[in-house]
Design a protein around this motif. Sequence first.
Motif, PDB file in Angstrom:
ATOM      1  N   PHE A 145       0.821  -1.210   0.000  1.00 59.10           N
ATOM      2  CA  PHE A 145       0.000   0.000   0.000  1.00 59.10           C
ATOM      3  C   PHE A 145       0.859   1.265   0.000  1.00 59.10           C
ATOM      4  O   PHE A 145       0.450   2.292  -0.551  1.00 59.10           O
ATOM      5  CB  PHE A 145      -0.971  -0.009   1.178  1.00 59.10           C
ATOM      6  CG  PHE A 145      -2.260  -0.711   0.869  1.00 59.10           C
ATOM      7  CD1 PHE A 145      -3.297  -0.044   0.257  1.00 59.10           C
ATOM      8  CD2 PHE A 145      -2.417  -2.064   1.162  1.00 59.10           C
ATOM      9  CE1 PHE A 145      -4.489  -0.693  -0.055  1.00 59.10           C
ATOM     10  CE2 PHE A 145      -3.594  -2.733   0.857  1.00 59.10           C
ATOM     11  CZ  PHE A 145      -4.640  -2.031   0.244  1.00 59.10           C
ATOM     12  N   ALA A 146       2.038   1.210   0.605  1.00 62.77           N
ATOM     13  CA  ALA A 146       2.917   2.376   0.588  1.00 62.77           C
ATOM     14  C   ALA A 146       3.301   2.748  -0.840  1.00 62.77           C
ATOM     15  O   ALA A 146       3.261   3.925  -1.223  1.00 62.77           O
ATOM     16  CB  ALA A 146       4.173   2.109   1.420  1.00 62.77           C
ATOM     17  N   PHE A 147       3.665   1.758  -1.638  1.00 56.45           N
ATOM     18  CA  PHE A 147       3.984   2.026  -3.043  1.00 56.45           C
ATOM     19  C   PHE A 147       2.764   2.561  -3.781  1.00 56.45           C
ATOM     20  O   PHE A 147       2.849   3.553  -4.520  1.00 56.45           O
ATOM     21  CB  PHE A 147       4.493   0.753  -3.728  1.00 56.45           C
ATOM     22  CG  PHE A 147       5.959   0.506  -3.558  1.00 56.45           C
ATOM     23  CD1 PHE A 147       6.887   1.156  -4.360  1.00 56.45           C
ATOM     24  CD2 PHE A 147       6.431  -0.379  -2.604  1.00 56.45           C
ATOM     25  CE1 PHE A 147       8.248   0.937  -4.222  1.00 56.45           C
ATOM     26  CE2 PHE A 147       7.790  -0.604  -2.438  1.00 56.45           C
ATOM     27  CZ  PHE A 147       8.698   0.046  -3.253  1.00 56.45           C
ATOM     28  N   GLY A 148       1.625   1.896  -3.609  1.00 56.04           N
ATOM     29  CA  GLY A 148       0.423   2.300  -4.331  1.00 56.04           C
ATOM     30  C   GLY A 148      -0.074   3.668  -3.925  1.00 56.04           C
ATOM     31  O   GLY A 148      -0.460   4.486  -4.779  1.00 56.04           O
ATOM     32  N   LEU A 149      -0.074   3.961  -2.637  1.00 56.20           N
ATOM     33  CA  LEU A 149      -0.561   5.255  -2.164  1.00 56.20           C
ATOM     34  C   LEU A 149       0.369   6.387  -2.585  1.00 56.20           C
ATOM     35  O   LEU A 149      -0.091   7.497  -2.889  1.00 56.20           O
ATOM     36  CB  LEU A 149      -0.725   5.236  -0.645  1.00 56.20           C
ATOM     37  CG  LEU A 149      -1.857   4.329  -0.113  1.00 56.20           C
ATOM     38  CD1 LEU A 149      -1.802   4.260   1.404  1.00 56.20           C
ATOM     39  CD2 LEU A 149      -3.214   4.833  -0.582  1.00 56.20           C
TER      40      LEU A 149
END
Length: 227
Positions: free
Chosen positions: A36-40
């Motif tokens: 989620f860190a990459f996606g967000l």
Amino acid sequence: MNKQVAEFLGTFTLVLFGCGSAVIAGSDIGLTGISFAFGLALIGMAYAIGPVSGCHINPAVSLGAVAAGRMNMSEAIKYIIAQVAGAIAATLVLMLIMSGKAEYSVAENGLGQNGWGTGYLGEYSMISAFVFEVVATFLFMVVILGTTGKSAPASMAGLSIGLALVAIHLVGINVTGVSVNPARSVGPALFAGGTAIAQVWLFIAAPITGAVAAGLLFKTGMFDADA
């Protein structure tokens, strides 16, 4: 803000928060949190710099756009230089932050570099790594080209692309750490050295292969609603 500055800042943000989530908080947030860190990070940048540069923040995406006929090569080269520079700068900042942690060492803890084989996460083979990176980047590029087409709702593009990157990470972190982005791989590899540098070729070749294949598919008009 010109396009190259936007691409530098966007790639810097993706690498700092994506790789940083793994290095700084990985033991607390796990693979799901890293995904989620990459996606967000991508979603945030898509809406911040998308109107300026299109928020490629990925050399494979820029070359895929060239293959699809949506960008010329001279502009893509400028984008790629900015993207790689942003990734290198972000990795340097991450390394400086981590140098303040007493028990940290690049050799032992890394910088979120990609890899495969013995000693790397799920210890998948080179073939598995190559196949995953080609297929994942191909599908990622399909999402990018599809959601940024003239007939697609522009307001949803950033969210769709970011969530696609989350899904790719959820599946692939144990395989390669997930690249689908040569700049994201080159930055950490330069500072981690050793095996990371020796293996970085795959994370340049495979994502570019997948993205260009998707771009050519859209170029034919077989998979493009705007054709």
